[in-house]
Design an enzyme around this catalytic site. Structure first.
Site, PDB file in Angstrom:
ATOM      1  CD  GLU A   1      39.902  40.733  38.169  1.00 46.01           C
ATOM      2  OE1 GLU A   1      39.991  41.497  39.150  1.00 46.01           O
ATOM      3  OE2 GLU A   1      38.866  40.614  37.491  1.00 46.01           O
TER       4      GLU A   1
ATOM      5  CD  GLU B   1      39.194  44.352  34.315  1.00 48.58           C
ATOM      6  OE1 GLU B   1      39.008  43.148  34.546  1.00 48.58           O
ATOM      7  OE2 GLU B   1      40.294  44.834  33.977  1.00 48.58           O
TER       8      GLU B   1
END
Length: 285
Positions: free
Chosen positions: A134, A155
């Protein structure tokens, strides 16, 4: 040849910062697997906590306000990890409210990086997974070191999503269908596959030292006097802001940014140099 700068720790000792003589600001993530300051004997996994994000935020602001800086380069300490993402042990020990504000601040930090009108290069020296990817996706150019690690957004295996811009940026970079497949499976993949889907721009072979030198030399082409830094900043603003608005408004924004550049000293230098068949020496104004 651009040499690695002398680095100094940011206030929380989780990010190192330095600026080269030719204006490349290096932001180096540096922490252990828990997201604590690195100590002897610990592996630099470069996981982030709220404290690291505050260090990153401060480093981005320092680079933004430094008129001598024209390029920002982000990397991880060591040769195994760019960043393994958010510290799971931290997330396990804080309240849902803290988690929310942690994600909010991380989003604000990466948006600040993304909106800074200076070229940002992510030098992916090792694994870039979860929040590490990210962070990398907020950069303008991403270059991975061959056979150094994997990338991915796993995730879902924790019962959550990539909440620091992961779902938003990945879908914009690789398309909705591919982004969905990557995130719902949570799979990790090589830098070569990442390049095939245009998630990273290139993959370079070499040792860590060779990779760092190659990245520094690559970044050097975007520094003064070789590159018109004001033009690069306006290009970045047009792309970042314009992609989110209708085409007619994007074109209007582009015209305004071009008008601004036409009044700049560097545009006069560049155009005159082209007419006279000379190499321009830009000054960033």
């Amino acid at each position: 040849m651009t040499t690695w700068p002398e680095m100094e720790p940011m206030p929380n000792n989780l990010v190192n910062y330095g600026v080269t003589d030719n204006g490349i600001a290096v932001i180096e993530l540096c922490s252990d697997s828990a997201g604590e300051p690195l100590t002897e004997g610990k592996t630099p996994v470069n996981t982030y906590t709220h404290s690291m994000m505050r260090d990153i935020d401060e480093a981005v602001l320092r680079a933004r306000f430094d008129d001598d800086v024209t390029v920002i380069m982000m990397t991880g300490h060591g040769e195994k990890f760019f960043s393994a993402g958010a510290s799971i042990s931290m997330l396990d020990s804080v309240t849902p409210g803290f988690k929310y504000f942690f994600c909010l601040h991380a989003n604000e930090t990466l948006s600040r990086l993304e909106q800074t009108p200076k070229l940002v290069i992510a030098a992916l020296n090792g694994h870039a997974v979860g929040g590490g990817l990210e962070i990398a996706m907020a950069a303008d150019i991403r270059i991975g070191r061959k056979d150094s690690g994997q990338v991915g957004l796993p995730e879902v295996s924790l019962g959550v999503l990539a909440g620091t811009g992961g779902t938003a940026r990945l879908s914009r970079l690789v398309g909705k269908a591919k982004a969905m497949e990557i995130m719902v499976t949570g799979r990790k993949f090589s830098y070569e596959e990442a390049k095939e889907m245009s998630l990273v721009h290139d993959v370079w072979a070499g040792s860590l030292d060779e990779f760092r030198q190659d990245i520094m030399d690559y970044a050097g082409q975007f520094t003064l006097p070789y590159a018109a830094s004001k033009a690069i900043g306006n290009i970045k603003r047009s792309v970042q802001s314009g992609m989110e608005i209708p085409l007619e408004y994007h074109l209007a924004l582009e015209r305004e940014l071009q008008s601004d550049l036409f009044q700049s000293g560097d545009a006069k230098k560049g155009i005159a140099a082209y007419v006279n068949r000379e190499v321009p020496e830009f000054e960033g104004n």
